[in-house]
Design a protein around this motif. Structure first.
Motif, short mmCIF file in Angstrom:
data_model
loop_
_atom_site.label_atom_id
_atom_site.label_comp_id
_atom_site.label_asym_id
_atom_site.label_seq_id
_atom_site.Cartn_x
_atom_site.Cartn_y
_atom_site.Cartn_z
N MET A 128 0.83 -1.21 0.00
CA MET A 128 0.00 0.00 0.00
C MET A 128 0.86 1.26 0.00
N GLN A 129 1.85 1.29 0.86
CA GLN A 129 2.64 2.52 0.97
C GLN A 129 3.50 2.77 -0.25
N TYR A 130 4.20 1.75 -0.73
CA TYR A 130 5.10 1.98 -1.86
C TYR A 130 4.35 2.15 -3.18
N LEU A 131 3.26 1.42 -3.38
CA LEU A 131 2.47 1.62 -4.59
C LEU A 131 1.85 3.02 -4.62
N THR A 132 1.35 3.47 -3.46
CA THR A 132 0.76 4.80 -3.40
C THR A 132 1.80 5.87 -3.73
N ALA A 133 2.95 5.78 -3.11
CA ALA A 133 3.99 6.78 -3.34
C ALA A 133 4.56 6.68 -4.75
N TYR A 134 4.82 5.47 -5.23
CA TYR A 134 5.37 5.29 -6.57
C TYR A 134 4.40 5.83 -7.62
N GLY A 135 3.11 5.48 -7.48
CA GLY A 135 2.14 5.91 -8.48
C GLY A 135 2.09 7.42 -8.61
N ALA A 136 2.16 8.11 -7.48
CA ALA A 136 2.10 9.57 -7.51
C ALA A 136 3.41 10.18 -8.01
N LEU A 137 4.51 9.77 -7.41
CA LEU A 137 5.79 10.44 -7.68
C LEU A 137 6.43 10.03 -8.99
N VAL A 138 6.40 8.76 -9.29
CA VAL A 138 7.11 8.26 -10.48
C VAL A 138 6.17 8.14 -11.68
N ASP A 139 5.07 7.43 -11.50
CA ASP A 139 4.17 7.17 -12.63
C ASP A 139 3.50 8.45 -13.12
N ILE A 140 3.02 9.29 -12.21
CA ILE A 140 2.26 10.48 -12.61
C ILE A 140 3.14 11.72 -12.71
N ILE A 163 9.60 9.42 0.88
CA ILE A 163 10.97 9.90 1.17
C ILE A 163 11.99 8.92 0.59
N GLN A 164 11.78 7.64 0.82
CA GLN A 164 12.73 6.63 0.33
C GLN A 164 12.77 6.60 -1.19
N ILE A 165 11.60 6.68 -1.83
CA ILE A 165 11.55 6.65 -3.29
C ILE A 165 12.23 7.89 -3.87
N VAL A 217 7.14 19.25 -7.27
CA VAL A 217 6.14 18.24 -6.93
C VAL A 217 5.74 18.39 -5.47
N VAL A 218 4.43 18.40 -5.23
CA VAL A 218 3.89 18.33 -3.87
C VAL A 218 3.05 17.07 -3.77
N PHE A 219 3.31 16.27 -2.75
CA PHE A 219 2.59 15.01 -2.52
C PHE A 219 1.84 15.18 -1.20
N PRO A 277 -2.78 -3.34 -15.44
CA PRO A 277 -1.72 -4.37 -15.38
C PRO A 277 -0.35 -3.85 -15.82
N VAL A 278 -0.30 -3.00 -16.81
CA VAL A 278 0.99 -2.52 -17.30
C VAL A 278 1.65 -1.60 -16.28
N ARG A 279 0.88 -0.65 -15.75
CA ARG A 279 1.42 0.27 -14.76
C ARG A 279 1.77 -0.46 -13.47
N LEU A 280 0.94 -1.44 -13.09
CA LEU A 280 1.22 -2.21 -11.87
C LEU A 280 2.51 -3.01 -12.02
N ALA A 281 2.73 -3.61 -13.18
CA ALA A 281 3.94 -4.39 -13.40
C ALA A 281 5.19 -3.53 -13.26
N LYS A 282 5.15 -2.31 -13.80
CA LYS A 282 6.29 -1.40 -13.67
C LYS A 282 6.52 -1.01 -12.22
N ALA A 283 5.41 -0.75 -11.51
CA ALA A 283 5.52 -0.37 -10.10
C ALA A 283 6.12 -1.51 -9.28
N LYS A 284 5.63 -2.73 -9.50
CA LYS A 284 6.13 -3.88 -8.76
C LYS A 284 7.62 -4.09 -9.01
#
Length: 329
Positions: A128-140, A163-165, A217-219, A277-284
């Motif tokens: 939950m934490q890493y997918l949420t942060a990754y999706g916002a900061l990296v994917d979007i 912070i870690q990402i 970027v503001v999260f 599925p494509v975005r999730l695979a990259k995040a994972k």
């Protein structure tokens, strides 16, 4: 028979109760997990109180994250075997696939073989934490090396993941927290700078930190009055990603800042990553690589035994935690 956590009415933590029920075998495309640890999320408290985006059907289960061992495999599932250690990407519906149980079932595509050195407690605190942060900061937002990113609710599990990402990418994470009480811990967790919202001038501090270029970027998980100074400190063309609404105060629309700086204000739910599925695979892949090389490491605030689920939820709502709350079975 299996012990599960359910609630029969909306309310405080006291409505949660441990019950014994029959759990059916996994259906086609599902994997059944012998749960060893649960990761707690604010979404579960919102479902319990009747204020979540999903509606409970009583008696309702709950829970979005778990680490455990594969118990059984449904028809058509390949790539898993009984006895393997796995963790769970949060399902789109925790009412349909609740995690708070000794034995829980999930869609196979949400079951992940995590690095074995994590252990079950850390594995339950990953997705939950890493997918949420990754999706916002990296994917979007496309956060890049050298970018300044302001992170509110920084001592939450998602804030610490962000912070870690940011550090893994080479960006500069600025942690925003309510008071200076967690300042040292946030610096030790990797924040380049820490701002206490109740004690400092947010706009002025961010202007000094980010310089003329501003905060790209503001999260934000809070909303409320901080919207105005946050957007005032942003760079031209910057993006603010809103993924929560913790502030009880109204959130003003910063019209002048948005117009003069051509800002993007974007709402975000982690579901948009999970259902693609494509975005999730990259995040994972990004998260698993980070877990393996040590740049991503879940921070556990406190652990509770399964029998103390009510006390765990009380602690969740205290806002005193630094990182993830985990329940062990």
């Amino acid at each position: 028979m299996t012990r599960v956590v359910r609630f029969h009415r909306h309310g405080g933590p006291e409505v949660l109760c441990i019950e014994t029920v029959d759990v059916p075998p996994p259906a086609k495309g599902e994997v059944q997990i012998r749960v060893r640890a649960l990761g707690l999320n604010r979404a579960e408290a919102l479902l319990r109180t009747g204020t979540y985006i999903e509606t409970a059907t009583f008696p309702s289960g709950l829970g979005l994250e778990a680490g455990g061992i594969v118990e059984a495999i449904g028809e058509g599932v390949a790539g898993f075997a009984p006895g393997e250690a796995v963790s769970i990407v949060p399902p789109l519906s925790m009412v349909r696939w609740p995690a708070y149980a000794e034995l829980a079932t999930f869609p196979a595509e949400l079951v992940v073989k995590h690095p074995p050195e994590l252990g079950f407690e850390a594995a339950a605190a990953v997705w939950m934490q890493y997918l949420t942060a990754y999706g916002a900061l990296v994917d979007i937002a496309g956060l890049g090396r050298g970018d300044v990113v302001a992170i509110t609710a920084a001592s939450s599990s998602v804030g610490l993941a962000a912070i870690q990402i940011a550090n893994r990418i080479g960006a500069f994470p600025v942690a925003l927290t309510r008071t200076s009480a967690k300042q040292r811990a946030l610096r030790e967790a990797g924040a380049a700078h820490v701002i206490a919202l109740d004690e400092e001038d947010i706009e002025a501090r961010l202007a000094v930190i980010a310089g003329a270029s501003g905060v790209r970027v503001v999260f934000d998980a809070v909303g409320g009055p901080a919207f105005e100074p946050l957007t005032a400190a942003m760079s031209r063309g910057g993006i603010l990603i809103e993924y929560g609404g913790l502030s009880p105060a109204p959130t003003p629309f910063p019209l002048f800042n948005v117009l003069t700086k051509s800002l993007v204000l974007r709402g975000y739910l982690v579901h948009e990553i999970i259902r693609d599925p494509v975005r999730l695979a990259k995040a994972k892949a990004f998260i698993l690589d980070g877990l393996s090389d040590g740049s991503l490491k879940p921070v556990i605030a406190r652990t509770f035994p399964f029998e103390e689920i009510v006390e765990a939820h009380r602690f969740l709502e205290s806002n005193n935690q630094f990182g993830k709350i985990v329940v062990t079975i």
